[in-house]
Write an enzyme that holds these catalytic residues in place. Structure first.
Site, PDB file in Angstrom:
ATOM      1  CB  CYS A 134      -0.931  -0.017   1.216  1.00 15.88           C
ATOM      2  SG  CYS A 134      -1.916   1.477   1.332  1.00 15.88           S
ATOM      3  CB  CYS A 137      -0.628   2.642   3.957  1.00 13.44           C
ATOM      4  SG  CYS A 137      -2.076   1.915   3.229  1.00 13.44           S
ATOM      5  CG  ASP A 138       3.140   1.426   4.433  1.00  7.02           C
ATOM      6  OD1 ASP A 138       2.657   1.909   5.468  1.00  7.02           O
ATOM      7  OD2 ASP A 138       2.949   0.250   4.075  1.00  7.02           O
TER       8      ASP A 138
END
Ligand code: NDP
Length: 312
Positions: A134, A137-138
């Site tokens: 992701c 997300c990261d």
């Protein structure tokens, strides 16, 4: 044990839309949301193709709004996983990971699909230490770092482009020499100066030390040449797997695990009173809008089923 008229398992656009329709039909649905309420769209940024938002909308905002809209009409939410269902008789029994148990007169399955991993030995252990599926997300953690994205589809292109906002260099490692991604996505990725492609290449090993991922060992599948590439991040973009394991074979699926609708165009399954919507039964369109549409259809089917079977 509490009996619900409708239990919706899963909380992406399909689940929330099913909740909106069944709650407006006074069926007081319970949505068992899983551990990631909102599903895959909560891990994306701009959604430009959901009608009604001429300027686009952020994925997490769209999901939060859908949830709020269904809550307005009495939808209840529970943030846990379903570990088991018994579909052998109605009402169906639903057992949750947190110990809660419910009976459901109808069940709507909208558990979606999750990112696939390559299956390399240390891959799962390195999640959060350089391995991710992701980028949204990261990505933030890879400012001025080098990252590799695996895959040649739209997911991989989207991840790679997002990562260029942070990383100094993004390599896309693809096992063939042509991309599967849609033309506009390909063109955008190819035009991005921060992105380079590594063709005909498969990852054999993720290299890591105590601090996390340090590199990958790759093999060119045309020449057989094996080499090591330094990287700080290793992002999977190789597609998704439907979340149907908890059904333990009680609902008919294809060989990949996608639920097979039984009464096209209706979203019925092989068990009367169980309906499926969203990506868990759709390996083809996989869009938020088509998921939402099928959620609406599943809700209307559940409502009619209850009417016909004396449960409304
Ligand atoms: P796809 O199935 O389209 O692509 C998966 C990619 O990963 C392929 O290039 C495939 O290689 C590669 N791959 C799969 N397994 C392996 C493996 N074991 N090792 C190495 N490579 C592997 O999945 P996506 O998630 O990219 O897209 C799914 C659907 O969602 C598509 O319809 C897509 O258009 C849509 N989508 C749309 C987006 C958007 O519009 N913004 C964003 C993301 C997805 P190969 O090509 O060789 O098979």
């Amino acid at each position: 044990m509490e009996t619900k008229k409708v239990i919706i398992i899963g909380s992406g656009p399909a689940g929330y839309t099913a909740a909106l329709y069944t709650s407006r039909a006074n069926l007081a649905p319970l949505v068992i949301e899983g551990h990631e309420p909102g599903g895959q769209l909560t891990t994306t940024t701009d959604v430009e193709n959901f009608p009604g938002f001429p300027e686009g909308v952020m994925g997490p905002d769209l999901m939060a709004n859908m949830k709020k809209q269904a809550a307005r009409f009495g939808t209840q939410y529970l943030q846990t996983h379903v570990s088991d269902v018994d579909l052998s008789k109605r009402p169906f029994k639903v057992t949750c990971e947190n110990g809660n148990e419910f009976l459901a007169e109808t069940l709507i399955i909208s558990t979606g699909a999750s990112a696939k991993y390559l299956g390399l030995p240390n891959e799962m252990a390195l999640i959060g230490k350089g391995v991710s599926a992701c980028a949204t997300c990261d990505g933030f953690f890879y400012r001025d770092k080098v990252v590799h994205v695996i895959g040649g589809g739209d997911t991989a292109m989207e991840e790679a482009m997002f990562l260029t906002k942070f990383a100094s260099k993004v390599y896309v490692v693809h096992r063939r020499d042509t991309l599967r991604a849609s033309k506009p996505m390909q063109e955008r990725a190819m035009a991005n100066e921060k992105i380079d492609f590594v063709w005909n290449t498969e990852v054999e090993e993720i290299l890591a030390d105590d601090t996390g991922v340090t590199g990958i060992r790759v093999k060119n599948n045309q020449t057989g040449e094996v080499s090591e590439r330094a990287t700080d991040g290793f992002f999977l973009g190789i597609g998704h797997r439907p979340n149907t394991g908890f059904l333990k074979g009680q609902i008919k699926t294809d060989e990949q695990g996608y639920i097979i609708p039984q009464n096209s165009p209706h979203p019925d399954t092989n068990v009367a009173g169980v309906f499926a919507c969203g990506d868990v039964q759709d390996s083809y369109y996989r869009q938020a809008i088509s998921a939402a549409g099928s959620g609406c259809m599943a809700a209307i089917r559940a409502e009619r089923f209850l009417e016909e079977n004396g449960g409304h």
